[in-house]
Design a protein around this motif. Structure first.
Motif, short mmCIF file in Angstrom:
data_model
loop_
_atom_site.label_atom_id
_atom_site.label_comp_id
_atom_site.label_asym_id
_atom_site.label_seq_id
_atom_site.Cartn_x
_atom_site.Cartn_y
_atom_site.Cartn_z
N UNK A 17 -4.95 -17.75 -132.26
CA UNK A 17 -6.31 -17.90 -132.02
C UNK A 17 -7.10 -18.02 -133.51
N UNK A 18 -8.25 -18.64 -133.49
CA UNK A 18 -8.93 -18.50 -134.45
C UNK A 18 -9.84 -17.35 -134.60
N UNK A 19 -10.58 -16.86 -135.63
CA UNK A 19 -11.02 -15.66 -136.01
C UNK A 19 -12.32 -15.75 -135.09
N UNK A 20 -13.10 -17.04 -134.93
CA UNK A 20 -14.28 -16.99 -134.14
C UNK A 20 -14.24 -17.01 -132.63
N UNK A 21 -13.19 -16.57 -132.02
CA UNK A 21 -13.03 -16.49 -130.51
C UNK A 21 -13.49 -14.75 -130.31
N UNK A 22 -13.90 -14.71 -129.16
CA UNK A 22 -14.48 -13.51 -128.84
C UNK A 22 -13.13 -12.42 -128.43
N UNK A 23 -13.56 -10.97 -129.18
CA UNK A 23 -12.51 -10.27 -128.50
C UNK A 23 -12.03 -10.29 -127.21
N UNK A 24 -12.75 -10.33 -126.33
CA UNK A 24 -12.50 -10.39 -124.76
C UNK A 24 -11.35 -11.56 -124.58
N UNK A 25 -11.84 -12.69 -125.17
CA UNK A 25 -10.44 -13.62 -125.04
C UNK A 25 -9.21 -13.41 -125.63
N UNK A 26 -9.12 -12.55 -126.61
CA UNK A 26 -7.81 -12.17 -126.98
C UNK A 26 -7.31 -11.29 -126.20
N UNK A 27 -8.18 -10.33 -125.63
CA UNK A 27 -7.76 -9.66 -124.62
C UNK A 27 -6.77 -10.10 -123.28
N UNK A 28 -7.57 -11.04 -123.04
CA UNK A 28 -7.15 -12.04 -121.86
C UNK A 28 -5.98 -12.63 -122.21
N UNK A 29 -5.80 -13.03 -123.28
CA UNK A 29 -4.66 -13.80 -123.85
C UNK A 29 -3.31 -12.95 -123.86
N UNK A 30 -3.54 -11.71 -124.41
CA UNK A 30 -2.49 -10.68 -124.12
C UNK A 30 -1.99 -10.20 -122.80
N UNK A 31 -3.23 -10.01 -121.92
CA UNK A 31 -2.91 -9.61 -120.65
C UNK A 31 -2.32 -10.75 -119.85
N UNK A 32 -2.44 -11.84 -120.18
CA UNK A 32 -1.95 -13.04 -119.46
C UNK A 32 -0.47 -13.57 -119.97
N UNK A 33 -0.35 -12.78 -120.86
CA UNK A 33 1.12 -12.93 -121.57
C UNK A 33 1.96 -11.79 -121.79
N UNK A 34 2.28 -10.96 -120.92
CA UNK A 34 2.73 -9.48 -121.15
C UNK A 34 4.08 -9.45 -121.87
N UNK A 35 4.87 -10.62 -121.99
CA UNK A 35 5.88 -10.29 -123.01
C UNK A 35 5.46 -10.60 -124.69
N UNK A 36 4.25 -10.97 -124.82
CA UNK A 36 3.94 -11.09 -126.18
C UNK A 36 3.02 -9.73 -126.44
N UNK A 37 3.04 -9.23 -127.76
CA UNK A 37 2.44 -8.07 -128.22
C UNK A 37 1.45 -8.52 -129.28
#
Length: 154
Positions: A17-37
């Motif tokens: 991601x770029x730094x401008x994304x909201x933290x919520x979007x980062x959380x969603x990305x991690x939750x949508x990709x459980x094999x990635x940490x």
């Protein structure tokens, strides 16, 4: 083995991601990709400038929240702010022409990487643009397999 050979042999899709994304979007990305940490934060030129890990995002999500909330409610209540506000800007990177063993011998950096619960090592070019990642689990599996092979030949 060089890191460029490793990422060709063990390709892993990095989350970025770029730094401008909201933290919520980062959380969603991690939750949508459980094999990635790990999410690597890139600047406008595609250079690695930060890291945001599952454990860090989880701690932000779970602070002062009851465990009875649904996953959706947890994500909705996450601390507001951008990825840049919460990322770690000290990221251990490996260069494309670096030997895998040399990464492990950078003990002080490698140890800090592990202590921060970072599970991927980004591989970058001369301009620090992300080429791929080396998963620590793959590296451990490879190392243990090599050691078992050596022991079986004795």
């Amino acid at each position: 083995m060089k890191t460029s050979d490793w990422i060709a042999a063990y390709p892993v899709r990095a989350l970025t991601l770029t730094g401008e994304y909201e933290l919520q979007e980062a959380a969603r990305m991690l939750l949508d990709n459980p094999e990635r940490r790990d999410i690597f934060v890139l600047d406008a030129e595609g250079r690695v400038c930060g890291h945001l890990g599952f454990w860090h995002v989880s701690s932000l999500l779970l602070v002062a929240l009851r465990p009875t909330h649904s996953l959706r409610e947890l994500v909705e209540r996450i601390t507001l702010g951008s990825v840049a506000e919460h990322m770690n800007d000290r990221v251990m990177c490996a260069e494309a022409d670096e030997e895998i063993n040399d990464i492990l011998y950078r003990h002080d950096l490698f140890q800090k990487h592990v202590e921060r619960r970072v599970e991927d090592i980004p591989v970058v070019d001369e301009q620090r643009r992300l080429l791929g990642v080396i998963r620590l689990s793959d590296l451990l599996r490879h190392t243990l397999g090599a050691q078992e092979g050596i022991q079986n030949t004795r």
